[in-house]
Design a protein around this motif. Structure first.
Motif, PDB file in Angstrom:
ATOM      1  N   LEU A 250     -41.157  21.346  46.359  1.00  0.00           N
ATOM      2  CA  LEU A 250     -39.924  21.547  45.609  1.00  0.00           C
ATOM      3  C   LEU A 250     -39.962  20.794  44.277  1.00  0.00           C
ATOM      4  O   LEU A 250     -39.588  21.331  43.235  1.00  0.00           O
ATOM      5  N   LEU A 251     -40.444  19.558  44.301  1.00  0.00           N
ATOM      6  CA  LEU A 251     -40.543  18.759  43.075  1.00  0.00           C
ATOM      7  C   LEU A 251     -41.571  19.328  42.097  1.00  0.00           C
ATOM      8  O   LEU A 251     -41.420  19.199  40.882  1.00  0.00           O
ATOM      9  N   ALA A 252     -42.616  19.956  42.626  1.00  0.00           N
ATOM     10  CA  ALA A 252     -43.683  20.493  41.772  1.00  0.00           C
ATOM     11  C   ALA A 252     -43.209  21.659  40.924  1.00  0.00           C
ATOM     12  O   ALA A 252     -43.843  22.007  39.932  1.00  0.00           O
ATOM     13  N   VAL A 253     -42.086  22.261  41.277  1.00  0.00           N
ATOM     14  CA  VAL A 253     -41.559  23.391  40.519  1.00  0.00           C
ATOM     15  C   VAL A 253     -41.055  22.942  39.148  1.00  0.00           C
ATOM     16  O   VAL A 253     -41.079  23.704  38.193  1.00  0.00           O
ATOM     17  N   THR A 254     -40.634  21.695  39.040  1.00  0.00           N
ATOM     18  CA  THR A 254     -40.086  21.191  37.776  1.00  0.00           C
ATOM     19  C   THR A 254     -41.125  20.356  37.048  1.00  0.00           C
ATOM     20  O   THR A 254     -41.970  19.706  37.662  1.00  0.00           O
ATOM     21  N   ILE A 255     -41.064  20.362  35.748  1.00  0.00           N
ATOM     22  CA  ILE A 255     -41.973  19.549  34.927  1.00  0.00           C
ATOM     23  C   ILE A 255     -41.721  18.065  35.206  1.00  0.00           C
ATOM     24  O   ILE A 255     -42.660  17.285  35.342  1.00  0.00           O
ATOM     25  N   ILE A 256     -40.472  17.676  35.308  1.00  0.00           N
ATOM     26  CA  ILE A 256     -40.133  16.267  35.531  1.00  0.00           C
ATOM     27  C   ILE A 256     -40.600  15.807  36.915  1.00  0.00           C
ATOM     28  O   ILE A 256     -41.074  14.688  37.077  1.00  0.00           O
ATOM     29  N   GLY A 257     -40.491  16.669  37.910  1.00  0.00           N
ATOM     30  CA  GLY A 257     -40.868  16.308  39.272  1.00  0.00           C
ATOM     31  C   GLY A 257     -42.352  16.417  39.567  1.00  0.00           C
ATOM     32  O   GLY A 257     -42.825  15.921  40.592  1.00  0.00           O
ATOM     33  N   LEU A 258     -43.123  17.053  38.685  1.00  0.00           N
ATOM     34  CA  LEU A 258     -44.542  17.286  38.935  1.00  0.00           C
ATOM     35  C   LEU A 258     -45.337  16.008  39.188  1.00  0.00           C
ATOM     36  O   LEU A 258     -46.104  15.953  40.145  1.00  0.00           O
ATOM     37  N   PRO A 259     -45.184  14.956  38.380  1.00  0.00           N
ATOM     38  CA  PRO A 259     -45.955  13.729  38.675  1.00  0.00           C
ATOM     39  C   PRO A 259     -45.628  13.133  40.043  1.00  0.00           C
ATOM     40  O   PRO A 259     -46.513  12.671  40.754  1.00  0.00           O
ATOM     41  N   VAL A 260     -44.358  13.181  40.419  1.00  0.00           N
ATOM     42  CA  VAL A 260     -43.963  12.664  41.738  1.00  0.00           C
ATOM     43  C   VAL A 260     -44.540  13.553  42.834  1.00  0.00           C
ATOM     44  O   VAL A 260     -45.015  13.062  43.863  1.00  0.00           O
ATOM     45  N   ALA A 261     -44.547  14.873  42.614  1.00  0.00           N
ATOM     46  CA  ALA A 261     -45.102  15.807  43.596  1.00  0.00           C
ATOM     47  C   ALA A 261     -46.588  15.555  43.807  1.00  0.00           C
ATOM     48  O   ALA A 261     -47.062  15.545  44.954  1.00  0.00           O
ATOM     49  N   ILE A 262     -47.330  15.347  42.737  1.00  0.00           N
ATOM     50  CA  ILE A 262     -48.761  15.062  42.862  1.00  0.00           C
ATOM     51  C   ILE A 262     -48.978  13.746  43.598  1.00  0.00           C
ATOM     52  O   ILE A 262     -49.838  13.649  44.470  1.00  0.00           O
TER      53      ILE A 262
ATOM     54  N   MET B 219     -46.981  12.463  45.813  1.00  0.00           N
ATOM     55  CA  MET B 219     -46.651  12.704  47.219  1.00  0.00           C
ATOM     56  C   MET B 219     -47.759  13.474  47.935  1.00  0.00           C
ATOM     57  O   MET B 219     -48.110  13.138  49.065  1.00  0.00           O
ATOM     58  N   ILE B 220     -48.301  14.502  47.298  1.00  0.00           N
ATOM     59  CA  ILE B 220     -49.378  15.284  47.920  1.00  0.00           C
ATOM     60  C   ILE B 220     -50.600  14.412  48.155  1.00  0.00           C
ATOM     61  O   ILE B 220     -51.270  14.525  49.181  1.00  0.00           O
ATOM     62  N   ASN B 221     -50.895  13.514  47.221  1.00  0.00           N
ATOM     63  CA  ASN B 221     -52.040  12.618  47.404  1.00  0.00           C
ATOM     64  C   ASN B 221     -51.846  11.670  48.584  1.00  0.00           C
ATOM     65  O   ASN B 221     -52.823  11.155  49.122  1.00  0.00           O
ATOM     66  N   ARG B 222     -50.615  11.446  48.997  1.00  0.00           N
ATOM     67  CA  ARG B 222     -50.342  10.575  50.144  1.00  0.00           C
ATOM     68  C   ARG B 222     -50.083  11.354  51.428  1.00  0.00           C
ATOM     69  O   ARG B 222     -49.863  10.774  52.483  1.00  0.00           O
ATOM     70  N   LEU B 223     -50.132  12.658  51.358  1.00  0.00           N
ATOM     71  CA  LEU B 223     -49.874  13.495  52.527  1.00  0.00           C
ATOM     72  C   LEU B 223     -50.809  13.203  53.702  1.00  0.00           C
ATOM     73  O   LEU B 223     -50.343  13.139  54.842  1.00  0.00           O
ATOM     74  N   PRO B 224     -52.109  12.994  53.485  1.00  0.00           N
ATOM     75  CA  PRO B 224     -52.962  12.663  54.635  1.00  0.00           C
ATOM     76  C   PRO B 224     -52.511  11.384  55.362  1.00  0.00           C
ATOM     77  O   PRO B 224     -52.572  11.310  56.584  1.00  0.00           O
ATOM     78  N   PHE B 225     -52.028  10.400  54.615  1.00  0.00           N
ATOM     79  CA  PHE B 225     -51.559   9.168  55.254  1.00  0.00           C
ATOM     80  C   PHE B 225     -50.257   9.420  55.997  1.00  0.00           C
ATOM     81  O   PHE B 225     -50.079   8.937  57.122  1.00  0.00           O
ATOM     82  N   ILE B 226     -49.348  10.171  55.402  1.00  0.00           N
ATOM     83  CA  ILE B 226     -48.074  10.484  56.060  1.00  0.00           C
ATOM     84  C   ILE B 226     -48.316  11.281  57.337  1.00  0.00           C
ATOM     85  O   ILE B 226     -47.640  11.102  58.335  1.00  0.00           O
ATOM     86  N   THR B 227     -49.330  12.145  57.334  1.00  0.00           N
ATOM     87  CA  THR B 227     -49.603  12.997  58.488  1.00  0.00           C
ATOM     88  C   THR B 227     -50.277  12.231  59.619  1.00  0.00           C
ATOM     89  O   THR B 227     -49.869  12.304  60.762  1.00  0.00           O
ATOM     90  N   SER B 228     -51.343  11.501  59.289  1.00  0.00           N
ATOM     91  CA  SER B 228     -52.133  10.901  60.363  1.00  0.00           C
ATOM     92  C   SER B 228     -52.674   9.506  60.033  1.00  0.00           C
ATOM     93  O   SER B 228     -53.658   9.078  60.622  1.00  0.00           O
ATOM     94  N   LEU B 229     -52.035   8.822  59.095  1.00  0.00           N
ATOM     95  CA  LEU B 229     -52.463   7.489  58.679  1.00  0.00           C
ATOM     96  C   LEU B 229     -53.868   7.468  58.074  1.00  0.00           C
ATOM     97  O   LEU B 229     -54.531   6.446  58.045  1.00  0.00           O
TER      98      LEU B 229
END
Length: 141
Positions: free
Chosen positions: A112-124, A126-136
């Motif tokens: 959802l954040l990646a859809v906006t220019i302002i939210g794109l850096p936060v989205a990236i 978050m995605i880079n931390r997705l493996p940790f959020i999923t399974s540490l």
């Protein structure tokens, strides 16, 4: 002789998986990453629903930062970070009780954040931390 082969192999692998340039990663994101990532995310969660294919789903989730921006996991390029991973039992228990649902919410918020220019850096981020959020899994140490 085998020790020399291992050292040479490690050196070659280390060189082969170094990070790509920011320009290449940005071009990848705008050409492929932005549309391929949601497909991989949904495929991973579809696999996670099954018991038999869940390990493949988790592996796909661990590769999502690479799909998004061609970011290479540092655990592949830095042996010290690979040693710092949580045990498989800890990661499995975390995934069963927390990771599967929290990472689903996390990934959708990032999309959802990646859809906006302002939210794109936060989205990236978050995605880079997705493996940790999923399974540490420590993708970036």
């Amino acid at each position: 002789m085998e020790l020399i082969a291992v050292v040479i192999f490690r050196s070659v692998v280390h060189v082969a998986v170094t990070q790509r340039s920011l320009l290449v990663r940005a071009l990848w994101f705008f050409a492929i990453g932005w549309w391929a990532t949601p497909i991989v995310v949904n495929l991973a969660w579809a696999l996670n629903v099954t018991i038999i294919l869940a390990p493949l789903g988790i592996k796909l989730i661990n590769l999502i930062p690479t799909v998004l921006t061609l970011a290479e996991p540092r655990s592949f390029t830095d042996p010290e970070l690979a040693r710092g991973q949580h045990s498989l039992v800890t990661r499995a228990l975390y995934f069963v009780f927390i990771g599967w649902w929290l990472s689903f919410l996390w990934a959708n918020l990032a999309a959802l954040l990646a859809v906006t220019i302002i939210g794109l850096p936060v989205a990236i981020w978050m995605i880079n931390r997705l493996p940790f959020i999923t399974s540490l899994y420590r993708f970036h140490g």
